[in-house]
Design an enzyme around this catalytic site. Structure first.
Site, PDB file in Angstrom:
ATOM      1  N   MET A 127      85.620   4.840 -10.523  1.00  0.00           N
ATOM      2  CA  MET A 127      84.896   6.069 -10.876  1.00  0.00           C
ATOM      3  C   MET A 127      85.888   7.227 -11.072  1.00  0.00           C
ATOM      4  O   MET A 127      85.491   8.392 -11.085  1.00  0.00           O
ATOM      5  CB  MET A 127      83.865   6.416  -9.809  1.00  0.00           C
ATOM      6  CG  MET A 127      82.809   5.315  -9.673  1.00  0.00           C
ATOM      7  SD  MET A 127      81.215   5.909  -9.102  1.00  0.00           S
ATOM      8  CE  MET A 127      81.648   6.525  -7.500  1.00  0.00           C
ATOM      9  N   GLY A 128      87.170   6.891 -11.196  1.00  0.00           N
ATOM     10  CA  GLY A 128      88.159   7.928 -11.489  1.00  0.00           C
ATOM     11  C   GLY A 128      88.553   8.752 -10.279  1.00  0.00           C
ATOM     12  O   GLY A 128      88.289   8.385  -9.141  1.00  0.00           O
TER      13      GLY A 128
ATOM     14  N   LYS B 229      88.130  -1.867   0.847  1.00  0.00           N
ATOM     15  CA  LYS B 229      87.583  -0.603   1.367  1.00  0.00           C
ATOM     16  C   LYS B 229      86.055  -0.614   1.276  1.00  0.00           C
ATOM     17  O   LYS B 229      85.361  -0.152   2.171  1.00  0.00           O
ATOM     18  CB  LYS B 229      88.184   0.535   0.544  1.00  0.00           C
ATOM     19  CG  LYS B 229      87.406   1.811   0.527  1.00  0.00           C
ATOM     20  CD  LYS B 229      87.855   2.717   1.621  1.00  0.00           C
ATOM     21  CE  LYS B 229      86.983   3.924   1.836  1.00  0.00           C
ATOM     22  NZ  LYS B 229      86.314   4.466   0.707  1.00  0.00           N
TER      23      LYS B 229
ATOM     24  N   HIS C  71      93.270   2.960  -5.658  1.00  0.00           N
ATOM     25  CA  HIS C  71      92.947   2.461  -7.007  1.00  0.00           C
ATOM     26  C   HIS C  71      94.202   1.864  -7.659  1.00  0.00           C
ATOM     27  O   HIS C  71      94.159   0.814  -8.301  1.00  0.00           O
ATOM     28  CB  HIS C  71      92.473   3.605  -7.913  1.00  0.00           C
ATOM     29  CG  HIS C  71      91.215   4.279  -7.478  1.00  0.00           C
ATOM     30  ND1 HIS C  71      91.191   5.578  -7.020  1.00  0.00           N
ATOM     31  CD2 HIS C  71      89.928   3.859  -7.458  1.00  0.00           C
ATOM     32  CE1 HIS C  71      89.945   5.924  -6.746  1.00  0.00           C
ATOM     33  NE2 HIS C  71      89.156   4.905  -6.993  1.00  0.00           N
TER      34      HIS C  71
ATOM     35  N   SER D   6      90.216   7.731  -0.246  1.00  0.00           N
ATOM     36  CA  SER D   6      88.932   7.785  -0.948  1.00  0.00           C
ATOM     37  C   SER D   6      88.932   9.041  -1.812  1.00  0.00           C
ATOM     38  O   SER D   6      89.476  10.073  -1.402  1.00  0.00           O
ATOM     39  CB  SER D   6      87.798   7.881   0.073  1.00  0.00           C
ATOM     40  OG  SER D   6      86.611   8.318  -0.553  1.00  0.00           O
TER      41      SER D   6
ATOM     42  N   LEU E 110      91.697   9.173  -9.359  1.00  0.00           N
ATOM     43  CA  LEU E 110      92.426   8.025  -8.815  1.00  0.00           C
ATOM     44  C   LEU E 110      93.419   8.403  -7.726  1.00  0.00           C
ATOM     45  O   LEU E 110      94.019   9.481  -7.756  1.00  0.00           O
ATOM     46  CB  LEU E 110      93.170   7.320  -9.961  1.00  0.00           C
ATOM     47  CG  LEU E 110      92.262   6.862 -11.112  1.00  0.00           C
ATOM     48  CD1 LEU E 110      93.103   6.224 -12.216  1.00  0.00           C
ATOM     49  CD2 LEU E 110      91.187   5.902 -10.636  1.00  0.00           C
ATOM     50  N   HIS E 111      93.557   7.479  -6.785  1.00  0.00           N
ATOM     51  CA  HIS E 111      94.558   7.634  -5.718  1.00  0.00           C
ATOM     52  C   HIS E 111      95.291   6.297  -5.572  1.00  0.00           C
ATOM     53  O   HIS E 111      95.026   5.352  -6.335  1.00  0.00           O
ATOM     54  CB  HIS E 111      93.872   8.062  -4.415  1.00  0.00           C
ATOM     55  CG  HIS E 111      92.692   7.216  -4.046  1.00  0.00           C
ATOM     56  ND1 HIS E 111      92.793   5.889  -3.702  1.00  0.00           N
ATOM     57  CD2 HIS E 111      91.358   7.490  -4.005  1.00  0.00           C
ATOM     58  CE1 HIS E 111      91.613   5.393  -3.437  1.00  0.00           C
ATOM     59  NE2 HIS E 111      90.707   6.340  -3.629  1.00  0.00           N
TER      60      HIS E 111
HETATM   61  P1  AMP Z   1      85.690   3.895  -6.707  1.00  0.00           P
HETATM   62  O1  AMP Z   1      86.435   4.690  -7.731  1.00  0.00           O
HETATM   63  O2  AMP Z   1      85.539   4.584  -5.397  1.00  0.00           O
HETATM   64  O3  AMP Z   1      84.406   3.297  -7.238  1.00  0.00           O
HETATM   65  O4  AMP Z   1      86.613   2.637  -6.374  1.00  0.00           O
HETATM   66  C1  AMP Z   1      87.068   1.770  -7.375  1.00  0.00           C
HETATM   67  C2  AMP Z   1      87.736   0.577  -6.739  1.00  0.00           C
HETATM   68  O5  AMP Z   1      88.836   1.027  -5.934  1.00  0.00           O
HETATM   69  C3  AMP Z   1      86.809  -0.215  -5.796  1.00  0.00           C
HETATM   70  O6  AMP Z   1      87.066  -1.611  -5.961  1.00  0.00           O
HETATM   71  C4  AMP Z   1      87.230   0.264  -4.441  1.00  0.00           C
HETATM   72  O7  AMP Z   1      86.973  -0.664  -3.395  1.00  0.00           O
HETATM   73  C5  AMP Z   1      88.728   0.465  -4.645  1.00  0.00           C
HETATM   74  N1  AMP Z   1      89.272   1.378  -3.637  1.00  0.00           N
HETATM   75  C6  AMP Z   1      88.847   2.632  -3.353  1.00  0.00           C
HETATM   76  N2  AMP Z   1      89.543   3.141  -2.325  1.00  0.00           N
HETATM   77  C7  AMP Z   1      90.428   2.183  -1.937  1.00  0.00           C
HETATM   78  C8  AMP Z   1      91.429   2.093  -0.918  1.00  0.00           C
HETATM   79  N3  AMP Z   1      91.666   3.099  -0.086  1.00  0.00           N
HETATM   80  N4  AMP Z   1      92.143   0.965  -0.822  1.00  0.00           N
HETATM   81  C9  AMP Z   1      91.917  -0.082  -1.673  1.00  0.00           C
HETATM   82  N5  AMP Z   1      90.991  -0.062  -2.648  1.00  0.00           N
HETATM   83  C10 AMP Z   1      90.253   1.051  -2.775  1.00  0.00           C
END
Ligand code: AMP
Length: 282
Positions: free
Chosen positions: A30-31, A149, A37, A185, A33-34
């Site tokens: 969902m962008g 996560k 991601h 996050s 990014l850290h």
């Molecule tokens: P999101 O942008 O929050 O929907 O996350 C996209 C992907 O990144 C998902 O597969 C999450 O599980 C993964 N992700 C988010 N935060 C972390 C993290 N701290 N460590 C590893 N993967 C992550």
């Protein structure tokens, strides 16, 4: 790095990639990014010939009183990070192209989606599974990368892939944490300084539970009861726990005693920010 804003553009590029027998890795996000991601992107770049990252804040996975409108976004910054990480293609579609007017076809799972986050977010996983199924059909990757996560999400996606016969291998990647232990996050950005330091009670609880388990405690009630002391010792007034559970890590069913492995999952609100974390005990 190629940017695709429409499904058709993306399909045209991937048609050629597939025709040249290259493997396609896919990282849905969902962008904002850290490094969490980016660890998924790194895994994909290492394993696959061509890596696609999607950025789409999926309205269907937010409940009516959740943070859809405020969800952090920074496309230009994300683009730079993805370029550095050697992404081959970013897919950045408009909401209307994925959810045209009158959209009414959903992917619903009836079991794993009812527990943990599903209790307080009853339509969340329906939104997640539907968008992931759509993105899988659009990108048609060989491999897709997800973070532990979001452990419940990961299990649900693996289940969907198996039960609906998507020819895709799901690769799970470990949680990336800040140096003080907080799981990375996009939502951490919402935390005030005080909330940020209070939020550390979440990783503290799961790591203390892990330590107690490693020291020989395997009764889940005893393990769960340890959290009260950790919470009172940490004086983290801003955190309100939503759940703290130790479950079978394959089917999310309750466990009295940990035999081989277990999921320790926690969620809480820190101020108005909802945070989740987990660890697998082995
Ligand atoms: P999101 O942008 O929050 O929907 O996350 C996209 C992907 O990144 C998902 O597969 C999450 O599980 C993964 N992700 C988010 N935060 C972390 C993290 N701290 N460590 C590893 N993967 C992550």
């Amino acid at each position: 790095m190629i940017e695709a804003f429409e499904k058709e553009e993306l399909r045209n590029v991937l048609w050629d990639i597939r025709a040249s027998q290259k493997t396609i890795g896919f990282v849905p996000t969902m962008g904002f990014l850290h490094d969490g991601h980016l660890s998924l992107v790194k895994n994909s770049v290492e394993k696959c010939d061509f890596t696609v990252v999607s950025i789409f804040v999926n309205p269907a996975q937010f409940g009516p009183n959740e943070d859809l409108d405020n969800y952090p976004r920074d496309y230009e910054q994300d683009k730079k990070l993805l370029e550095n990480a050697k992404t081959d293609l970013i897919f950045y579609p408009e909401k209307e192209s994925l959810y045209p007017d009158g959209f009414s076809t959903w992917v619903v799972e009836d079991k794993l989606s009812k527990v943990l986050c599903g209790k307080s977010r009853p339509t969340h996983f329906k939104g997640v599974l539907t968008i992931v199924a759509k993105l899988f059909n659009i990108v048609q990757p060989d491999f897709a990368f997800f973070g532990q996560k979001d452990y419940q999400q990961l299990l649900l996606i693996k289940k969907m892939v198996k039960e609906l016969d998507f020819p895709i291998e799901i690769i799970s990647c470990p949680i990336v944490r800040e140096s003080d232990g907080l799981a990375m996050s996009s939502r951490n950005k919402y935390l005030s300084d005080k909330e940020r330091s209070d939020s550390l009670v979440l990783p503290r609880i799961i790591f203390e539970i892990e330590k107690a388990f490693q020291d020989g405690e395997s009764n889940t009630k005893n393990l769960i009861s340890l959290k009260d002391k950790i919470i009172s010792d940490s004086n983290s007034k801003n955190v309100k726990l939503e759940y703290f559970e130790i479950l079978n890590s394959d089917n999310l069913e309750p466990l009295d005693k940990i035999e081989k492995s277990a999921l320790v999952a926690i969620a809480g609100k820190c101020g108005s920010t909802r945070l989740i974390d987990n660890i697998i005990l082995k």
